[in-house]
Design a protein around this motif. Structure first.
Motif, short mmCIF file in Angstrom:
data_model
loop_
_atom_site.label_atom_id
_atom_site.label_comp_id
_atom_site.label_asym_id
_atom_site.label_seq_id
_atom_site.Cartn_x
_atom_site.Cartn_y
_atom_site.Cartn_z
N SER A 22 13.04 6.27 16.71
CA SER A 22 12.27 6.72 17.63
C SER A 22 10.66 6.86 17.16
N GLU A 23 9.79 7.19 17.98
CA GLU A 23 8.38 7.39 17.68
C GLU A 23 8.15 8.23 16.47
N GLU A 24 9.02 9.49 16.60
CA GLU A 24 8.96 10.16 15.28
C GLU A 24 9.41 9.77 14.14
N ARG A 25 10.58 8.94 14.25
CA ARG A 25 11.22 8.47 13.07
C ARG A 25 11.55 6.78 13.50
N PRO A 26 10.31 6.11 12.81
CA PRO A 26 10.51 4.57 13.51
C PRO A 26 11.48 3.79 12.67
N PHE A 27 11.94 4.34 11.53
CA PHE A 27 13.12 3.87 10.52
C PHE A 27 14.31 4.43 10.74
N GLY A 28 14.52 5.48 11.88
CA GLY A 28 15.65 6.04 12.01
C GLY A 28 16.14 6.94 10.96
N PHE A 68 6.66 -3.51 17.46
CA PHE A 68 5.51 -3.23 17.84
C PHE A 68 5.24 -1.49 18.03
N GLY A 69 6.33 -1.24 18.62
CA GLY A 69 6.35 0.22 18.93
C GLY A 69 7.37 0.70 19.77
N TRP A 82 1.68 0.60 15.34
CA TRP A 82 1.74 1.72 14.33
C TRP A 82 0.85 1.58 13.20
N TRP A 83 -0.24 0.93 13.41
CA TRP A 83 -1.14 0.45 12.28
C TRP A 83 -2.30 0.90 12.56
N GLY A 84 -2.80 1.55 13.48
CA GLY A 84 -4.25 2.14 13.64
C GLY A 84 -4.90 0.83 14.21
N ASP A 85 -6.28 1.18 14.07
CA ASP A 85 -7.43 0.29 14.82
C ASP A 85 -7.47 -0.91 13.99
N ASP A 86 -6.93 -1.10 12.69
CA ASP A 86 -7.09 -2.04 11.86
C ASP A 86 -5.92 -2.58 11.42
N PRO A 87 -4.92 -3.28 12.07
CA PRO A 87 -3.60 -3.59 11.63
C PRO A 87 -3.80 -4.53 10.38
#
Length: 239
Positions: A22-28, A68-69, A82-87
């Motif tokens: 999920s968005e809160e737990r991207p690795f589940g 990606f998201g 997930w990586w902010g403005d500078d992936p």
């Protein structure tokens, strides 16, 4: 022409992420949700410097939409990864999706391009962007499995964490038997790095390569349509 390579960190039992991402737990369900234990080797750059640098050394990258998201369906919210403005890629990144979207330039040279016509198209576009350099398929595991099943990866680099997970998204699920030639292996305290050259498919004597190709491609398309991880191949499911 450069190679198509893949770096993936996995648990000893082959999983790259847990259930219930999920968005809160991207690795589940991996004990924290953010892959901290799985990727602990990044916290020791002195011991793993060469491998860390190679992860983002390609000239173009491919990823599934799940990597990606967490956004599914149409792009009803502005999500830029997930990586902010500078992936960390600093190069073109081709994102597999079923929903068109204009390219998204980021700080530092990364531009996300959204590909709706399949893995072969994404690879062709990435090869053009990379020129003579390498193309990296960076994940997630379901997307990597599609490329392995299609015979489109030249070198597979596994970074194996000394832990087991038990369930989740697993490398090689739905992939026909492969002939892998080990080209390097090195262990540190937090990870074992193993690189393989992907030679060819190695089907069993009882079944033809064509049968493997058709069945694995079909089953993987069905699973990825359900999981939402990237776009499937462009040809229709044969079933």
């Amino acid at each position: 022409m450069g190679r198509v390579i893949c770096d993936l960190t996995i648990w000893v039992d082959g999983y790259a992420a847990g259930l219930n991402q999920s968005e809160e737990r991207p690795f589940g369900d991996d004990g924290g949700g953010w892959g901290d234990r799985l990727h602990a080797w990044y916290a020791d750059p002195d011991a793993n410097r060469a491998e860390i640098e190679r992860v983002t050394a390609a000239e173009a990258f491919i990823m599934g939409r799940n990597m990606f998201g967490p956004v599914r369906g149409g792009w009803d919210r502005q999500w830029n990864g997930w990586w902010g403005d500078d992936p960390p890629y600093h190069a073109p990144v081709f994102v597999l999706t079923h929903h068109a979207r204009a390219p998204q330039p980021m700080t530092g040279g990364t531009t996300f391009h959204f590909v709706t016509d399949g893995i072969e198209s994404a690879q062709a576009q990435a090869r053009t962007a990379a020129g003579a350099g390498d193309v990296a398929v960076v994940g997630g595991a379901a997307t990597i499995n599609q490329y392995l099943a299609a015979g489109l990866i030249d070198e597979l680099r596994q970074h194996i964490a000394p832990l087991t997970l038990g369930a989740g998204t697993r490398l090689f699920d739905g992939v026909p038997p492969l002939d892998l030639q080990q080209v390097s292996a090195r262990a540190t305290t937090a990870v074992t790095h193993v690189s393989y050259r992907v030679q060819s498919w190695a089907p069993s004597p009882e079944r033809s390569t064509a049968t493997f190709t058709k069945e694995s491609s079909c089953s993987m398309r069905k699973r990825h349509r359900t999981a939402g991880d990237g776009a499937c191949s462009t040809s229709p499911c044969p079933s």
